[in-house]
Design an enzyme around this catalytic site. Structure first.
Site, PDB file in Angstrom:
ATOM      1  N   CYS A   2       0.827  -1.195   0.000  1.00  0.00           N
ATOM      2  CA  CYS A   2       0.000   0.000   0.000  1.00  0.00           C
ATOM      3  C   CYS A   2       0.872   1.260   0.000  1.00  0.00           C
ATOM      4  CB  CYS A   2      -0.936   0.076   1.205  1.00  0.00           C
ATOM      5  SG  CYS A   2      -1.917  -1.389   1.449  1.00  0.00           S
ATOM      6  N   ARG A  27       3.246  -0.083  -5.096  1.00  0.00           N
ATOM      7  CA  ARG A  27       3.019  -0.724  -3.801  1.00  0.00           C
ATOM      8  C   ARG A  27       1.655  -1.392  -3.698  1.00  0.00           C
ATOM      9  NH1 ARG A  27       5.731   1.146   1.076  1.00  0.00           N
ATOM     10  NH2 ARG A  27       7.745   1.924   0.416  1.00  0.00           N
ATOM     11  N   TRP A  74      -3.145  -2.493  -1.430  1.00  0.00           N
ATOM     12  CA  TRP A  74      -2.937  -3.896  -1.779  1.00  0.00           C
ATOM     13  C   TRP A  74      -3.632  -4.670  -0.666  1.00  0.00           C
ATOM     14  CZ3 TRP A  74      -0.933  -8.345   0.352  1.00  0.00           C
ATOM     15  CH2 TRP A  74      -0.711  -9.401  -0.543  1.00  0.00           C
ATOM     16  N   ASN A  98      -0.806   1.947   6.154  1.00  0.00           N
ATOM     17  CA  ASN A  98       0.015   0.875   5.572  1.00  0.00           C
ATOM     18  C   ASN A  98       0.413  -0.060   6.689  1.00  0.00           C
ATOM     19  OD1 ASN A  98       0.009   2.193   3.179  1.00  0.00           O
ATOM     20  ND2 ASN A  98       2.198   2.659   3.140  1.00  0.00           N
ATOM     21  N   GLY A  99       0.495  -1.356   6.396  1.00  0.00           N
ATOM     22  CA  GLY A  99       0.935  -2.318   7.412  1.00  0.00           C
ATOM     23  C   GLY A  99      -0.199  -3.250   7.779  1.00  0.00           C
ATOM     24  N   GLU A 481      13.853 -19.061 -11.144  1.00  0.00           N
ATOM     25  CA  GLU A 481      13.536 -17.682 -11.530  1.00  0.00           C
ATOM     26  C   GLU A 481      12.670 -17.663 -12.798  1.00  0.00           C
ATOM     27  OE1 GLU A 481      13.476 -14.777 -10.512  1.00  0.00           O
ATOM     28  OE2 GLU A 481      13.696 -13.448 -12.228  1.00  0.00           O
ATOM     29  N   LYS A 485       8.915 -16.085 -13.074  1.00  0.00           N
ATOM     30  CA  LYS A 485       8.491 -15.091 -14.086  1.00  0.00           C
ATOM     31  C   LYS A 485       7.223 -15.566 -14.783  1.00  0.00           C
ATOM     32  CE  LYS A 485      10.346 -12.393 -13.044  1.00  0.00           C
ATOM     33  NZ  LYS A 485      11.450 -12.184 -12.160  1.00  0.00           N
ATOM     34  N   GLU A 488       4.145 -15.396 -12.429  1.00  0.00           N
ATOM     35  CA  GLU A 488       3.769 -14.024 -12.072  1.00  0.00           C
ATOM     36  C   GLU A 488       2.967 -13.317 -13.152  1.00  0.00           C
ATOM     37  OE1 GLU A 488       7.762 -12.289 -11.193  1.00  0.00           O
ATOM     38  OE2 GLU A 488       6.669 -11.246  -9.621  1.00  0.00           O
ATOM     39  N   HIS A 504      12.318 -38.452  -7.662  1.00  0.00           N
ATOM     40  CA  HIS A 504      11.888 -38.560  -6.264  1.00  0.00           C
ATOM     41  C   HIS A 504      10.451 -38.063  -6.092  1.00  0.00           C
ATOM     42  CE1 HIS A 504      15.862 -39.736  -5.030  1.00  0.00           C
ATOM     43  NE2 HIS A 504      16.325 -38.793  -5.830  1.00  0.00           N
ATOM     44  N   LYS A 604       4.815  -4.255  -6.480  1.00  0.00           N
ATOM     45  CA  LYS A 604       6.249  -4.205  -6.767  1.00  0.00           C
ATOM     46  C   LYS A 604       7.063  -4.328  -5.498  1.00  0.00           C
ATOM     47  CE  LYS A 604       9.844  -3.582  -9.376  1.00  0.00           C
ATOM     48  NZ  LYS A 604      10.256  -4.830 -10.030  1.00  0.00           N
TER      49      LYS A 604
HETATM   50  O1  M6R Z   1      12.515  -5.529  -3.746  1.00  0.00           O
HETATM   51  P1  M6R Z   1      12.978  -6.910  -3.449  1.00  0.00           P
HETATM   52  O2  M6R Z   1      14.103  -7.341  -4.339  1.00  0.00           O
HETATM   53  O3  M6R Z   1      13.306  -7.125  -2.020  1.00  0.00           O
HETATM   54  O4  M6R Z   1      11.733  -7.824  -3.806  1.00  0.00           O
HETATM   55  C1  M6R Z   1      11.748  -9.198  -3.579  1.00  0.00           C
HETATM   56  C2  M6R Z   1      10.604  -9.864  -4.263  1.00  0.00           C
HETATM   57  O5  M6R Z   1       9.390  -9.358  -3.783  1.00  0.00           O
HETATM   58  C3  M6R Z   1      10.641  -9.670  -5.769  1.00  0.00           C
HETATM   59  O6  M6R Z   1      11.836 -10.120  -6.305  1.00  0.00           O
HETATM   60  C4  M6R Z   1       9.473 -10.432  -6.436  1.00  0.00           C
HETATM   61  O7  M6R Z   1       9.634 -11.793  -6.267  1.00  0.00           O
HETATM   62  C5  M6R Z   1       9.384 -10.033  -7.902  1.00  0.00           C
HETATM   63  N1  M6R Z   1       8.041  -9.718  -8.239  1.00  0.00           N
HETATM   64  C6  M6R Z   1       9.882 -11.089  -8.827  1.00  0.00           C
HETATM   65  O8  M6R Z   1       9.706 -10.777 -10.165  1.00  0.00           O
END
Ligand code: M6R
Length: 609
Positions: A2, A27, A74, A98-99, A481, A485, A488, A504, A604
Site C-alpha cells: 500500500c 506498492r 494492496w 500501511n501495514g 527464476e 516469471k 507471475e 523422487h 512491486k
Molecule cells: O525488492 P525486493 O528485491 O526485495 O523484492 C523481492 C521480491 O518481492 C521480488 O523479487 C518479487 O519476487 C518479484 N516480483 C519477482 O519478479
C-alpha cells in the site's frame, strides 16, 4: 504494501495527491482513495481498481481542498473493493494506513461491544474507530492518536486528518516507512521518499515511534517518549530520468526493462570498475574477505534466486561457504546466528518487509550487515553497515528483470574480489574473467536481436495450464527464476525442480499435457540433464531445451523446441540464460493478454509480511 501520500498546501492538493498515488502504485493497485478536510469537515472519494478509476470518480464528483490524505491499496484484510478502500473514516477522523494491525480482531470486538459500527472488512478501520473512541473520552487530537497507536500490535504507517482540525495532518509510524517532504508552498508526506521528489526539495524520514503534526508552515515531531525531536533533512531531487518513466516505444515496461539490461550491466560495471587498472572499487567492507569462514545471503523472490546463484560462484571459485536464506524463514527460524559471520541482504526495492526484519535481526545479533540494493535511500540501505548499489535505474514492471541482472553483476564482482583475496584465483585469471564480464552487454544485445525465435515458442505454449522447469547446479536457480516469471505474469502454474529430484516425485506429474523446460547449459552437468530430458520425453512431455547449439544438437531427437544461447564463459551463463526465460514468460503473457506490468494480486514492493 500500500502507498500513503498526503499534502497540505496554499492551493488545492487534489492533483498532488493523485500524482503521489501514481508514483506509489507499485506498492499496490487494488483500490485507491483520497480524503480532504476543510472548514465543512471531512469528505472522501474512493474507487475499486487502479488509480485511473479514482481519477474518473473525481471527474464526475470533484473534490478539492488544501489539506488531504490519499492511499493506494494492496488488500490484506478484506476484498479489493470500494468499501474496503482507504481512507477509512468516522465522522471525526479519516486515516490512511500501511501495514497490518495484528490485534484488529480483538480491538474490533471490543469497540463493537461499545456500540461502534464498522463499515469495512479491513484491519485498518480499527484505527479511526479507536481514535474516535479516545476523542469521545475527551482527549486532545494528538493524545487520542497516541493512545490509539499504543493499543495497536503489528506494523503501521498512518496519515490522519480530523474533521475539526482543517489545517493539519498527523503522521505516525512503527515498522513501515514514512517520509516528510518540505517545499516552498507546503508540506508533503509519503510512504516512499521517492514519491516526494517531484514536489519537495527537502525530506526527512520519520523514525519508529514518531508522531508528526504537519501544518502549512510548521512540522512538529515527537518521538516514542513524546519528546520533541528533529529528524535530519536531506536535499532530494528528481533522480528518475524521463527514460525511466516512459516506455520509450516498448509495449510494456517489462519489455523495455528486459532490453535495458545490457546498459544496466555496463553502468553497474562502470560503477565498480572505474579505472583502467582493473581494480574492483568496493566501499570498505566491515570484514576481511580473505579470512571469512562463512557468509549468509538473505533475500526474497527474485533477489533470493540471485543469492542462490551467488552461492555457486562464491563456493565454487572463491572457496567461501555460503548459506542462502529466504528472509521470511531466516527471521523466525531461531537458528544460531554467529556474530563473526556477516550477512548480505539483497533487495531491489530496499523496502521488503521480511528482508528488512531479517537485517534488523542480524544487526541485533551483532553481525556485520551489507546489502545490495537498487534504491539507495531505502530502509534496507539506510540500516545496513555498507551498501553495494545496483545501477538498474527505476524498475517499474512488477516482474523483476533488469534489477536481477544488476544484482548478479554486483554479486559476480563480489565473488571475484573474494576469490582474489582468498588466493583462489590469480590476477591473470581475474583479469580474464573481468574482460569476459565486459563483453556481456554486446552479447546480450545480440541475443535480444533473436527475440522472434522465443516468440515462436511462446505461441506453442499459450494454451498450457502447467509447466515444469528443470535445472541442475547453477541452472537450478535460473529454472526457479524462470518459473517465477512465468507464473507471475501469465498465471500459468509453473514449478521448478532440481533435475536430480525428478525421480523422487515430480515425474509422476509428467505426461503429454505437462510441457517441461530444461535449462541445461554446456558443462559437466549437461549429460545428466540430458538423461532427465530423455526421461520426461519418453513419458510424452513436450520438451523445450535451453542450451547452446551443441547441446541442442545432442538432444535433437528428444526435444520439441529449443532456445539457443551463445556459448560463453561458463561462470557467466546465468546472465544470458535468464534473458531467454524472461522473454519466454513475457511473450506468453502478451499472447494471454494479462496485465504484464501490474499482474493481479502482486505489488512491486512487498512491505508487509
Ligand atoms: O525488492 P525486493 O528485491 O526485495 O523484492 C523481492 C521480491 O518481492 C521480488 O523479487 C518479487 O519476487 C518479484 N516480483 C519477482 O519478479
Amino acid at each position: 504494501m500500500c502507498g500513503i501520500f498526503a499534502a497540505i498546501n496554499k492551493q488545492s492538493v487534489t492533483r498532488h495527491l493523485i500524482k503521489g498515488l501514481q508514483n506509489l502504485s507499485y506498492r499496490g493497485y487494488d483500490s485507491a482513495g483520497i480524503a480532504i478536510v476543510d472548514h465543512s469537515g471531512l469528505q472522501r472519494r474512493r474507487a475499486e481498481g487502479k488509480i485511473e478509476r479514482l481519477i474518473h470518480c473525481l471527474e464526475t464528483k470533484p473534490l478539492e481542498g488544501r489539506v488531504g490524505i490519499a492511499h493506494t491499496r494492496w488488500a490484506t484484510h478484506g476484498a479489493a473493493s470500494q468499501r474496503n478502500a482507504h481512507p477509512h473514516m468516522t465522522s471525526r477522523v479519516a486515516v490512511a494506513h500501511n501495514g497490518i494491525i495484528e490485534n484488529s480482531h480483538q480491538l474490533r470486538t471490543e469497540l463493537e461491544s461499545r456500540g461502534f459500527h464498522f463499515e469495512s472488512d479491513t484491519d485498518s478501520e480499527t484505527i479511526p474507530q479507536l481514535i474516535t473512541f479516545y476523542l469521545n473520552l475527551g482527549l486532545e487530537h494528538d493524545q487520542a492518536l497516541r493512545s490509539a497507536l499504543e493499543r495497536l500490535e503489528g506494523s503501521f504507517a498512518i496519515a490522519a486528518v480530523f474533521d475539526d482540525l482543517p489545517d493539519c495532518i498527523f503522521a505516525a509510524r512503527r515498522g513501515s516507512p514514512l517520509a516528510l517532504g518540505y517545499a516552498n508552498g507546503g508540506h508533503f508526506l509519503a510512504s516512499d521518499i521517492n514519491a516526494l521528489k517531484s514536489v519537495a526539495d527537502q525530506a526527512c524520514h520519520l523514525e519508529d515511534g514518531d508522531l508528526a503534526r504537519i501544518s502549512l508552515l510548521h512540522i512538529a515531531i515527537t518521538d516514542q517518549h513524546n519528546k520533541r525531536v528533529d529528524r535530519p533533512r536531506q536535499v532530494i531531487c528528481e533522480q528518475q530520468s524521463n527514460s525511466d518513466r516512459d516506455k520509450q516505444g516498448f509495449r510494456h515496461y517489462m519489455l523495455k526493462e528486459i532490453h535495458q539490461q545490457a546498459g544496466v550491466i555496463k553502468r553497474t560495471l562502470g560503477n565498480y570498475l572505474p579505472g583502467a587498472d582493473n581494480t574492483i572499487d568496493f566501499p570498505l567492507l566491515p570484514f576481511n574477505l580473505a579470512e571469512l569462514q562463512r557468509l549468509n545471503i538473505v533475500g526474497c523472490g527474485t533477489s533470493h534466486y540471485a543469492a542462490m546463484i551467488a552461492k555457486y560462484w562464491l563456493e565454487g571459485f572463491a572457496g567461501l561457504a555460503v548459506e542462502v536464506d529466504i528472509a521470511s524463514e531466516y527471521r523466525y527460524r531461531d537458528g544460531p546466528v554467529c556474530a563473526s559471520t556477516p550477512s548480505l541482504f539483497i533487495s531491489q526495492s530496499g523496502e521488503t518487509a521480511d528482508t528488512l526484519a531479517a537485517l534488523r535481526h542480524a544487526k541485533q545479533c551483532a553481525q556485520h550487515c551489507i546489502s545490495i540494493v537498487n534504491v539507495v535511500d531505502s530502509s534496507i540501505a539506510r540500516e545496513s553497515h555498507v551498501i553495494l548499489p545496483t545501477m538498474a535505474g527505476a524498475e517499474i514492471g512488477v516482474a523483476s528483470t533488469k534489477a536481477f541482472t544488476a544484482q548478479l553483476t554486483v554479486l559476480f564482482l563480489f565473488s571475484l574480489k573474494a576469490a582474489v583475496s582468498r588466493g583462489r584465483i590469480n590476477q591473470t585469471e581475474k583479469k580474464r574473467l573481468q574482460s569476459q564480464l565486459t563483453l556481456l552487454p554486446s552479447i546480450i544485445d545480440n541475443f535480444l536481436n533473436s527475440e522472434h525465435r522465443i516468440l515462436a515458442i511462446a505461441q506453442k505454449l499459450q494454451n498450457i495450464e502447467h509447466m515444469l522447469y528443470l535445472g541442475r547446479g547453477i541452472a537450478l536457480p535460473l529454472a526457479l527464476e524462470g518459473a517465477l516469471k512465468l507464473k507471475e505474469i501469465t498465471y500459468i502454474h509453473a514449478e521448478a525442480y532440481p533435475a536430480g529430484e525428478l525421480k523422487h516425485g515430480p515425474i509422476a506429474l509428467v505426461d503429454a499435457s505437462m510441457p517441461v523446460l530444461v535449462v541445461a547449459p554446456p558443462g559437466r552437468l549437461f549429460a545428466k540433464s540430458l538423461s532427465n530430458l530423455r526421461e520426461v520425453s519418453s513419458r510424452g512431455a513436450k520438451v523445450i531445451l535451453v542450451s547452446d547449439q551443441q547441446g541442442i544438437d545432442e538432444a535433437q531427437d528428444y526435444i520439441d523446441a529449443a532456445i539457443a544461447i551463445p556459448t560463453i564463459e561458463p561462470l557467466l551463463q546465468p546472465f544470458i540464460y535468464t534473458l531467454a526465460l524472461q522473454l519466454l514468460a513475457y511473450h506468453c503473457a502478451v499472447l494471454k493478454g494479462t496485465d504484464i506490468d501490474q499482474p493481479r494480486n502482486l505489488a512491486k514492493s512487498v512491505t508487509v509480511e
